[in-house]
Design a protein around this motif. Structure first.
Motif, PDB file in Angstrom:
ATOM      1  N   ARG A  31       3.116   0.439  -1.085  1.00 42.20           N
ATOM      2  CA  ARG A  31       3.646   0.499   0.688  1.00 42.20           C
ATOM      3  C   ARG A  31       4.765   0.055   0.478  1.00 42.20           C
ATOM      4  NH1 ARG A  31       0.562  -1.916   5.653  1.00 42.20           N
ATOM      5  NH2 ARG A  31      -0.109  -0.244   5.655  1.00 42.20           N
ATOM      6  N   ILE A  32       6.228  -0.234   0.114  1.00 45.77           N
ATOM      7  CA  ILE A  32       7.301  -0.996   0.071  1.00 45.77           C
ATOM      8  C   ILE A  32       7.881  -1.186   1.660  1.00 45.77           C
ATOM      9  CG2 ILE A  32       9.787  -0.566  -1.146  1.00 45.77           C
ATOM     10  CD1 ILE A  32       8.763   2.181  -1.437  1.00 45.77           C
ATOM     11  N   GLY A  33       8.414  -2.248   1.721  1.00 49.36           N
ATOM     12  CA  GLY A  33       8.973  -3.184   2.773  1.00 49.36           C
ATOM     13  C   GLY A  33      10.703  -2.886   2.473  1.00 49.36           C
ATOM     14  N   ARG A  46       0.541  -9.983   1.517  1.00 44.00           N
ATOM     15  CA  ARG A  46      -0.096  -8.586   0.985  1.00 44.00           C
ATOM     16  C   ARG A  46       0.535  -7.668   2.703  1.00 44.00           C
ATOM     17  NH1 ARG A  46      -0.529  -7.990  -4.280  1.00 44.00           N
ATOM     18  NH2 ARG A  46      -1.252  -9.705  -4.705  1.00 44.00           N
ATOM     19  N   GLU A  47       1.947  -7.994   3.084  1.00 48.07           N
ATOM     20  CA  GLU A  47       2.463  -7.051   4.013  1.00 48.07           C
ATOM     21  C   GLU A  47       2.890  -5.955   3.150  1.00 48.07           C
ATOM     22  OE1 GLU A  47       4.133  -9.553   7.642  1.00 48.07           O
ATOM     23  OE2 GLU A  47       5.314  -8.991   5.852  1.00 48.07           O
ATOM     24  N   ALA A  48       3.746  -5.521   1.845  1.00 44.74           N
ATOM     25  CA  ALA A  48       3.636  -4.707   1.270  1.00 44.74           C
ATOM     26  C   ALA A  48       3.010  -4.314  -0.721  1.00 44.74           C
ATOM     27  CB  ALA A  48       5.355  -4.508   1.402  1.00 44.74           C
ATOM     28  N   ASP A  49       3.003  -4.106  -0.634  1.00 42.44           N
ATOM     29  CA  ASP A  49       3.192  -3.892  -2.033  1.00 42.44           C
ATOM     30  C   ASP A  49       4.168  -4.461  -3.509  1.00 42.44           C
ATOM     31  OD1 ASP A  49       0.418  -2.844  -2.627  1.00 42.44           O
ATOM     32  OD2 ASP A  49       1.287  -1.122  -1.319  1.00 42.44           O
ATOM     33  N   GLN A  67       5.052   4.588   1.512  1.00 38.79           N
ATOM     34  CA  GLN A  67       4.409   4.371   2.508  1.00 38.79           C
ATOM     35  C   GLN A  67       6.111   3.194   2.752  1.00 38.79           C
ATOM     36  OE1 GLN A  67       0.657   2.394   4.359  1.00 38.79           O
ATOM     37  NE2 GLN A  67       0.106   4.104   3.568  1.00 38.79           N
ATOM     38  N   PHE A  71      10.132  -9.290   4.032  1.00 34.97           N
ATOM     39  CA  PHE A  71       8.576  -9.018   4.383  1.00 34.97           C
ATOM     40  C   PHE A  71       7.559 -10.255   3.287  1.00 34.97           C
ATOM     41  CE2 PHE A  71      10.221  -5.554   5.373  1.00 34.97           C
ATOM     42  CZ  PHE A  71       8.810  -4.930   5.047  1.00 34.97           C
ATOM     43  N   LEU A  75       4.725 -11.213   0.623  1.00 35.23           N
ATOM     44  CA  LEU A  75       4.345 -10.306  -0.546  1.00 35.23           C
ATOM     45  C   LEU A  75       2.529 -11.924  -0.593  1.00 35.23           C
ATOM     46  CD1 LEU A  75       6.818  -9.220  -2.931  1.00 35.23           C
ATOM     47  CD2 LEU A  75       5.775  -8.681  -0.727  1.00 35.23           C
ATOM     48  N   ALA A 128       9.019  -5.711  -2.584  1.00 34.83           N
ATOM     49  CA  ALA A 128       9.438  -5.025  -1.318  1.00 34.83           C
ATOM     50  C   ALA A 128      11.165  -5.199  -1.687  1.00 34.83           C
ATOM     51  CB  ALA A 128       9.652  -6.764  -0.909  1.00 34.83           C
ATOM     52  N   VAL A 158       7.802   0.757   4.995  1.00 37.43           N
ATOM     53  CA  VAL A 158       7.788   0.212   6.449  1.00 37.43           C
ATOM     54  C   VAL A 158       8.949  -0.440   6.587  1.00 37.43           C
ATOM     55  CG1 VAL A 158       6.154  -2.143   7.304  1.00 37.43           C
ATOM     56  CG2 VAL A 158       4.959  -0.579   5.975  1.00 37.43           C
TER      57      VAL A 158
END
Length: 312
Positions: free
Chosen positions: A96-98, A138-141, A125, A133, A135, A143, A127
């Protein structure tokens, strides 16, 4: 009773998200299930891990002591996943990328589509949010940001430079007063960010235009872009959005251009996760190549690929 990884995973989600509902959304579990898992872990450890208040769930002293051990278990599971897959150069699993929505809308789809074409077992994914973000939660792997973060256990790598430029619909330009200088912009509707919702200092550019506020505004640069395409006014937009767009035309190309940069931001602990590091390398390389194509399309010359050094 020993704590299971499944329960520790739920514990981490609640600690990071601050509520059962937000943790449930992150884990794709209903809040009641999240609550039961937390209660099961607390019963097994014989200690309350969270204190519930009007502001959500906060860690107790026992929860604070458990947190680093749960994070170590998370890293161990990530390393185990790397070892078990053992697919060599083929990547799989979810990443997952923010990213700010300009990058997410106009740049990442091209880059990611090329990556998954050669790694068909990979699920990516994106976002897209007009904010920074977290991190650590862990909102994304990983950013992508437009400035270097000033705090946190993070690694930061400069990816590439881009430019913010002025653009407007050709029909709009044909039906309004000519724009030959920055002073002429005062007679036109300007499109930009809602000033109170600017999330990064690098996006505060209206003073460079001699204007205080945009007449038409959104917290999303993609919305701003579509306003310009509908002939609503003159927008500040990303240069990488313009190649192939036959509606918008760049305005005052000699008088106005702001250079900005994209940075890849990762949690420091993830540097040891081979799968994420391999994907990060593909992402950075893909974005740099795409920006070379953008620069060639716009000016016939390529940008420097000096990406700077990785910092901790």
């Amino acid at each position: 009773m020993a704590a299971s990884w499944d329960d520790l995973r739920v514990f981490l989600a609640v600690a990071r998200q601050g509520s059962l509902s937000a943790a449930g959304n992150a884990l794709k579990l209903d809040p009641a299930t999240v609550g039961r898992r937390v209660s099961r872990l607390e019963d097994g450890l014989g200690a309350a891990l969270f204190l519930k208040s009007s502001n959500g769930y906060a860690l107790t002293g026992a929860g604070e002591r458990l947190l680093p051990h749960a994070q170590e278990a998370e890293q161990a599971m990530a390393h185990a996943e790397d070892a078990v897959r053992g697919q060599g150069d083929r990547l799989s699993g979810v990443v997952r990328i923010g990213a700010p929505d300009g990058c997410a809308n106009f740049l990442l789809p091209k880059v990611v589509s090329r990556i998954v074409a050669t790694h068909p077992e990979l699920e990516v994914q994106i976002v897209a949010l007009p904010r920074l973000f977290n991190l650590n939660r862990r909102e994304a792997d990983m950013a992508i940001g437009v400035s270097r973060p000033e705090a946190g256990r993070l690694t930061v790598q400069k990816i590439v430079d881009y430019q913010l430029v002025l653009a407007a619909a050709r029909d709009y330009l044909a039906s309004t007063a000519p724009i030959e200088t920055l002073e002429d912009l005062k007679a036109h509707r300007l499109i930009g960010y809602i000033p109170e919702m600017i999330f990064d200092k690098e996006l505060e550019y209206f003073h460079d235009l001699g204007a205080d506020r945009p007449v038409l505004a959104s917290n999303s640069v993609a919305v701003q872009y579509q306003m310009a395409r509908q002939g609503a006014g003159v927008a500040v937009t990303h240069d990488f959005a313009l190649p192939g767009d036959h509606i918008l035309e760049r305005v005052l190309s000699e008088a106005f251009a702001l250079t900005r940069s994209f940075y890849l931001i990762r949690h420091a602990d993830d540097a040891r996760v081979q799968r994420l590091s391999a994907f990060a390398e593909l992402l950075v390389g893909g974005m740099r190549r795409e920006m070379i194509l953008v620069r060639e399309a716009l000016t016939g010359s390529a940008p420097s690929e000096d990406a700077g050094e990785r910092e901790t």
